[in-house]
Design a protein around this motif. Structure first.
Motif, PDB file in Angstrom:
ATOM      1  N   PRO A   1       0.828  -1.207   0.000  1.00  0.00           N
ATOM      2  CA  PRO A   1       0.000   0.000   0.000  1.00  0.00           C
ATOM      3  C   PRO A   1       0.866   1.263   0.000  1.00  0.00           C
ATOM      4  CG  PRO A   1      -0.763  -1.565   1.652  1.00  0.00           C
ATOM      5  CD  PRO A   1       0.506  -2.105   1.094  1.00  0.00           C
ATOM      6  N   GLY A   2       0.483   2.208  -0.823  1.00  0.00           N
ATOM      7  CA  GLY A   2       1.160   3.498  -0.813  1.00  0.00           C
ATOM      8  C   GLY A   2       2.452   3.540  -1.608  1.00  0.00           C
TER       9      GLY A   2
ATOM     10  N   HIS B   1       3.517  -7.906   1.364  1.00  0.00           N
ATOM     11  CA  HIS B   1       3.419  -6.484   1.722  1.00  0.00           C
ATOM     12  C   HIS B   1       4.444  -6.180   2.801  1.00  0.00           C
ATOM     13  CE1 HIS B   1      -1.016  -7.204   0.546  1.00  0.00           C
ATOM     14  NE2 HIS B   1      -0.239  -7.087  -0.506  1.00  0.00           N
TER      15      HIS B   1
ATOM     16  N   GLU C   1      -0.535  -6.147 -12.025  1.00  0.00           N
ATOM     17  CA  GLU C   1      -0.599  -6.530 -10.613  1.00  0.00           C
ATOM     18  C   GLU C   1      -0.329  -8.027 -10.448  1.00  0.00           C
ATOM     19  OE1 GLU C   1      -1.005  -6.383  -7.492  1.00  0.00           O
ATOM     20  OE2 GLU C   1      -1.160  -4.222  -7.122  1.00  0.00           O
TER      21      GLU C   1
ATOM     22  N   ASP D   1      -1.816  -0.400 -10.249  1.00  0.00           N
ATOM     23  CA  ASP D   1      -1.908  -1.351  -9.138  1.00  0.00           C
ATOM     24  C   ASP D   1      -3.272  -1.268  -8.457  1.00  0.00           C
ATOM     25  OD1 ASP D   1      -1.797   0.990  -7.584  1.00  0.00           O
ATOM     26  OD2 ASP D   1       0.381   0.865  -7.432  1.00  0.00           O
ATOM     27  N   ASN D   2      -3.445  -2.146  -7.497  1.00  0.00           N
ATOM     28  CA  ASN D   2      -4.724  -2.231  -6.780  1.00  0.00           C
ATOM     29  C   ASN D   2      -5.035  -0.942  -6.024  1.00  0.00           C
ATOM     30  OD1 ASN D   2      -5.640  -4.907  -7.409  1.00  0.00           O
ATOM     31  ND2 ASN D   2      -3.989  -5.703  -6.148  1.00  0.00           N
ATOM     32  N   GLU D   3      -4.014  -0.339  -5.438  1.00  0.00           N
ATOM     33  CA  GLU D   3      -4.252   0.880  -4.655  1.00  0.00           C
ATOM     34  C   GLU D   3      -4.830   1.984  -5.538  1.00  0.00           C
ATOM     35  OE1 GLU D   3      -1.492  -0.868  -4.703  1.00  0.00           O
ATOM     36  OE2 GLU D   3      -0.848  -1.295  -2.645  1.00  0.00           O
TER      37      GLU D   3
ATOM     38  N   TYR E   1      -7.321  -4.942   0.127  1.00  0.00           N
ATOM     39  CA  TYR E   1      -7.076  -3.534  -0.251  1.00  0.00           C
ATOM     40  C   TYR E   1      -8.248  -2.645   0.176  1.00  0.00           C
ATOM     41  CZ  TYR E   1      -3.012  -5.096  -2.738  1.00  0.00           C
ATOM     42  OH  TYR E   1      -1.793  -5.635  -3.023  1.00  0.00           O
TER      43      TYR E   1
ATOM     44  N   GLN F   1      -7.973  -2.351   4.058  1.00  0.00           N
ATOM     45  CA  GLN F   1      -6.879  -1.446   4.417  1.00  0.00           C
ATOM     46  C   GLN F   1      -7.290   0.011   4.188  1.00  0.00           C
ATOM     47  OE1 GLN F   1      -3.590  -2.884   2.070  1.00  0.00           O
ATOM     48  NE2 GLN F   1      -3.414  -4.777   3.239  1.00  0.00           N
ATOM     49  N   ALA F   2      -7.954   0.253   3.057  1.00  0.00           N
ATOM     50  CA  ALA F   2      -8.416   1.627   2.771  1.00  0.00           C
ATOM     51  C   ALA F   2      -9.427   2.067   3.820  1.00  0.00           C
ATOM     52  CB  ALA F   2      -9.023   1.695   1.365  1.00  0.00           C
TER      53      ALA F   2
ATOM     54  N   GLU G   1      -7.692   2.977   7.003  1.00  0.00           N
ATOM     55  CA  GLU G   1      -7.025   4.285   6.882  1.00  0.00           C
ATOM     56  C   GLU G   1      -8.027   5.436   6.993  1.00  0.00           C
ATOM     57  OE1 GLU G   1      -4.609   4.449   3.327  1.00  0.00           O
ATOM     58  OE2 GLU G   1      -3.508   2.679   4.018  1.00  0.00           O
TER      59      GLU G   1
END
Ligand SMILES: [Fe+2]
Length: 351
Positions: free
Chosen positions: A3-4, A51, A179, A214-216, A236, A239-240, A243
């Motif tokens: 991520p990021g 990750h 990906e 990518d997925n993000e 994903y 995780q989003a 956040e």
């Protein structure tokens, strides 16, 4: 993908990691042990395609429990697998942890993996392990559709991932063909429906979709309503949501295909000991730890939202229960080394 981080920055991390590993190869075990070398203390080297946040959490928990330090080299699965093949017996790696099973299948086929301790394999249902005992499944990852209900009303959700090639989806989708997580979906369609259907599906899907790295990037695009939907791995979205401060703050939702659909594929992140490891006992201990109660707890506590595949610790209660996912009946062996999917993606002009 982490991520990021963009793919480019992931690759930079991987390249920088080589020098670090090179400087630390000399570090060695301290306590006495059987023929396999020391069983505590010391340092091992891990090549990880997982990750980075999750890898860090697993390594920290292992070091805390055992006193053994772990030097990590992060990279993408294919890059690390190729590196391990190229390095051969001279590789500094003791252990490899991949994001997806095809890289492990490739390494097993190339003779680069030692047998995992049977007691370690016994902690995980056998369908998630290498049938030859060359690697153990660590984390499960569910394929799902992320969608924005403002763009795609719930009553228009697709029954199958194959539907995304239909003209009605024109301009409404995102696709990230590079990906690591997308290739196994292509393999699943290919295994269940054959190459002709897969080629048509890829062409239709790609024609309907905007491309992302990518997925993000796709999660952000669906969240903002820039596109209506995308195929991602479930974590994903979680995780989003974490956040943003909770699922209620998300504009998008997850749609699980279920019903054995190729779009409901569970793919497997796994770990193995290198045949060339200079610290095989410590390496086996690390792999054993990953599927132990403490290792699975570290996985769940990491906030990465993957499903632990062992028998000891339940997944995050936020996730859809693993036994309700109703994935297609495809094992990591069925998914193979992913080369056929790579060729199909290339033929479709997507790689
Ligand atoms: Fe991922």
């Amino acid at each position: 993908m982490e991520p990021g981080m963009s793919q480019a920055s992931r690759q930079r991390v991987g390249i920088l990691g080589v020098a670090v590993v090179g400087a630390l190869v000399a570090a060695c075990g301290t306590s006495s042990g059987p023929a396999g070398g020391p069983t505590s203390g010391g340092t091992i080297t891990l090549y990880s395609g997982q990750h980075e946040g999750l890898t860090k959490a697993l390594v920290a928990a292992f070091t805390k429990q055992t006193g053994t330090k772990v030097q990590v080299r992060n990279g993408e699965d294919p890059q690390l697998a190729n590196q391990l093949v190229t390095e051969g017996k001279a590789s500094p790696a003791d252990v490899v942890l991949t994001e997806n099973s095809p890289a492990l299948t490739l390494l097993a086929d190339k003779g680069r993996l030692a047998a995992v301790d049977p007691a370690t394999l016994a902690n995980v249902p056998s369908r998630y392990n290498s049938p030859a005992g060359k690697w153990v499944g660590v984390a499960g990852r569910e394929t799902a559709l992320i969608y924005n209900p403002k763009v795609i009303p719930t009553n228009q959700l697709p029954a199958s991932v194959l539907d995304l090639a239909q003209p009605a989806w024109k301009g409404k989708l995102a696709i990230a063909p590079e990906e690591i997580d997308f290739s196994p979906v292509v393999t699943a369609v290919n295994k269940l429906k054959g190459p002709d259907v897969t080629k048509q599906w890829l062409a239709g899907f790609a024609g309907n979709a905007k491309r992302y790295d990518d997925n993000e990037g796709m999660v952000a695009a669906v969240e903002s309503g820039q596109v209506g939907a995308a195929i991602i791995n479930h974590y994903y979205w979680f995780q989003a949501a974490a956040e943003k401060g909770g699922a209620a703050k998300m504009h998008s939702q997850l749609h699980y295909f279920g019903h054995g659909d190729p779009g409901a594929l569970v793919d497997v992140s796994g770990a193995a000991v290198l045949a060339s490891s200079k610290h095989p006992a410590l390496a086996q201990k690390f792999v054993s730890f990953l599927v132990s109660k403490e290792g699975e707890q570290a996985l769940v506590d990491s906030g990465d939202f993957e499903y632990p595949l062992g028998r000891n610790v339940p997944a995050s209660p936020q996730l859809k229960p693993f036994n309700q996912l109703d994935p297609p009946n495809l094992t990591p062996t069925d998914l193979g080394d992913g080369q056929a999917a790579q060729q199909l993606l290339q033929q479709a002009g997507l790689l």
